[in-house]
Design an enzyme around this catalytic site. Structure first.
Site, short mmCIF file in Angstrom:
data_model
loop_
_atom_site.label_atom_id
_atom_site.label_comp_id
_atom_site.label_asym_id
_atom_site.label_seq_id
_atom_site.Cartn_x
_atom_site.Cartn_y
_atom_site.Cartn_z
N LEU A 193 18.08 -6.14 55.08
CA LEU A 193 18.91 -5.13 54.69
C LEU A 193 17.82 -4.13 53.94
CD1 LEU A 193 22.31 -6.05 53.47
CD2 LEU A 193 21.66 -5.18 55.68
N ASP A 194 17.74 -2.80 54.58
CA ASP A 194 16.77 -1.64 53.98
C ASP A 194 17.15 -1.79 52.24
OD1 ASP A 194 16.01 -1.31 56.34
OD2 ASP A 194 17.36 0.43 56.84
N VAL A 195 16.17 -1.30 51.87
CA VAL A 195 16.37 -1.13 50.23
C VAL A 195 17.39 -0.49 49.76
CG1 VAL A 195 14.61 0.73 50.14
CG2 VAL A 195 15.07 -0.90 48.36
#
Length: 233
Positions: free
Chosen positions: A96-98
């Site tokens: 998952l993106d930051v």
């Protein structure tokens, strides 16, 4: 070999490869190779110390924003692995993106993790995007039928409006930053993104940063799904 060392908590797969190449790993008294398959009866040693295989662990984490989906980060940012105080060393399945929040599975079950992350099994992922502007019915149709991105057209998805600026997307792909790129392609960039469900696993009452063990029934369901689901075209 590297999968065994990773599950045992010795090192990440990449670091395990380095240990093997350096000749620091032995299996039944012989130098280990990158392609050595380790069975339960084998004796594995690193620098002369026997490695004990850890019990399999399965964890669902509610990933907060600002946390990276890795085991370590050269920039010193908090990682999802640091949030999970599990007795076994578990690592994230996919990313998952930051800035993206939501359901993230961590495990040391290498074969299951590989199947869950592989595109052929089409594991279902549910996202809720808060976007700029108000998507129209035509925008939703484009998301549903597929959007042309720089790495090809996306597969058909399910899309519905949850509010004037909120859209739910159900995908069976896992391209890098896919939801953000899809929404940008229809002219509605994402302001915030949340994944409430991954492979049928729901966050429920988990608050950001909290995690729980999967139940035996949930683990069995994941295994069954990746055994029986046919490849998606």
């Amino acid at each position: 070999m590297n999968a065994f060392l990773a599950r045992a908590g010795v090192a990440s797969r990449r670091k395990a490869d380095e240990l093997i190449k350096a000749g620091r790993v032995r299996v039944n008294g012989e130098p280990g190779e990158l392609n050595t398959f380790v069975e339960s009866r084998d004796v594995v040693e690193v620098d002369g110390e026997r490695v004990a295989k850890q019990e399999l662990g399965y964890v669902l984490l509610h990933k907060p924003a600002g946390v990276v989906t890795t085991a370590s980060d050269p920039q010193g940012r908090p990682t999802v692995v640091s949030l999970v105080g599990h007795e076994s060393r578990v690592v994230p399945v996919g990313r998952l993106d930051v800035d993206t929040t939501g359901a993230l599975l961590l495990t040391n079950d290498g074969p299951l993790a590989h199947r869950l992350a592989h595109p052929r099994y089409g594991v279902e992922k549910v996202y809720v995007a808060h976007v700029e502007g108000a998507p129209t019915d035509e925008d939703l149709r484009r998301l549903t039928e597929g959007v042309q991105l720089d790495d090809g057209r996306t597969h058909p998805a399910r899309a519905r409006r949850l509010g004037r600026t909120r859209v739910e997307l159900v995908l069976h792909e896992g391209r890098k930053r896919q939801v953000r790129r899809m929404c940008e392609a229809i002219g509605h960039p994402v302001r915030s993104l949340h994944r409430p469900v991954y492979a049928g696993l729901e966050l429920g009452v988990l608050e950001p940063g909290q995690w729980r063990e999967l139940t035996p029934t949930e683990v069995a369901s994941l295994r069954a799904a990746t055994r029986t689901r046919r490849a998606r075209r």
